[in-house]
Design a protein around this motif. Structure first.
Motif, short mmCIF file in Angstrom:
data_model
loop_
_atom_site.label_atom_id
_atom_site.label_comp_id
_atom_site.label_asym_id
_atom_site.label_seq_id
_atom_site.Cartn_x
_atom_site.Cartn_y
_atom_site.Cartn_z
N HIS A 149 -23.63 22.41 -31.77
CA HIS A 149 -23.95 22.03 -30.39
C HIS A 149 -23.83 20.52 -30.17
CE1 HIS A 149 -25.16 26.12 -29.37
NE2 HIS A 149 -25.71 26.15 -30.56
N LYS A 150 -22.86 19.90 -30.86
CA LYS A 150 -22.59 18.47 -30.69
C LYS A 150 -21.27 18.35 -29.95
CE LYS A 150 -24.94 16.98 -34.90
NZ LYS A 150 -24.76 16.33 -36.21
N ILE A 151 -21.33 17.79 -28.73
CA ILE A 151 -20.10 17.65 -27.95
C ILE A 151 -19.72 16.18 -27.84
CG2 ILE A 151 -20.39 19.81 -26.67
CD1 ILE A 151 -21.35 18.14 -24.26
N TYR A 155 -27.08 20.60 -25.68
CA TYR A 155 -26.02 19.89 -26.38
C TYR A 155 -26.49 18.49 -26.75
CZ TYR A 155 -22.79 23.35 -24.41
OH TYR A 155 -22.15 24.50 -24.05
N THR A 172 -29.94 14.52 -26.62
CA THR A 172 -29.82 15.97 -26.60
C THR A 172 -30.24 16.39 -25.19
OG1 THR A 172 -30.27 16.14 -28.95
CG2 THR A 172 -30.64 18.12 -27.62
N ILE A 199 -18.86 21.84 -32.22
CA ILE A 199 -19.42 22.78 -31.25
C ILE A 199 -20.38 23.77 -31.91
CG2 ILE A 199 -17.58 24.51 -31.24
CD1 ILE A 199 -19.38 23.09 -28.12
#
Length: 157
Positions: A117-119, A104, A90, A114
């Motif tokens: 907040h996971k890209i 992220y 992270t 998204i």
């Protein structure tokens, strides 16, 4: 099909989805096909055609998921560190131009979301951050042009 990397949690979710599609959705569609077939003439039976199409789509989805998990490599959490940005970290970054901070988690393609907040590790931002350390300022090409981000923090959540 290419290798995909997943967390244990992501792999478990995909296996649960396959089980649901095979054990719940597949029988539902089979029943719909049987009911439509019982109504007689199949040549003009829109319900039958729709159920057969849904069956084809379901089987394709099951096949794609099975290919994904068959080619999955589980990421070993014990090998993770926060010395430099890597998958499953992270990362808190600061936009150098306006001071806005974003956080992220870099994940495998199949787990990107998204809203959470996971890209995906394949995105320009994730690629640009990989291998860098806290304090580094990196130039990243995004659709709107070049942006500078400072890496504020790297953690494992």
């Amino acid at each position: 099909m290419a290798l995909s990397y997943m967390t244990k949690e992501g792999y478990k979710k995909k296996m649960e989805e396959i089980a649901y599609l095979e054990n719940v959705k597949r029988p539902e569609i089979s029943r719909a096909i049987a009911e439509a077939r019982d109504k007689g003439d199949l040549s003009e039976n829109a319900e039958y055609d729709a159920a057969k199409e849904a069956q084809g789509m379901l089987e394709m989805k099951i096949s794609q998921l099975k290919d994904l998990v068959a080619n999955a490599r589980i990421i070993d959490d014990s090998k993770l560190n926060t010395h430099e940005v890597q998958i499953l970290n992270t990362v808190t970054i600061k936009n150098v131009n306006n001071g806005a901070q974003m956080k992220y988690t870099i994940v495998a393609e199949s787990e990107a979301n998204i809203k959470e907040h996971k890209i995906a590790s394949s995105t320009p931002i994730a690629k640009g951050l990989m291998g860098h350390k806290v304090g580094d300022v990196v130039d990243i090409r995004v659709p709107s042009g070049m942006m500078q981000f400072e890496i504020v923090d790297i953690s494992i959540e």
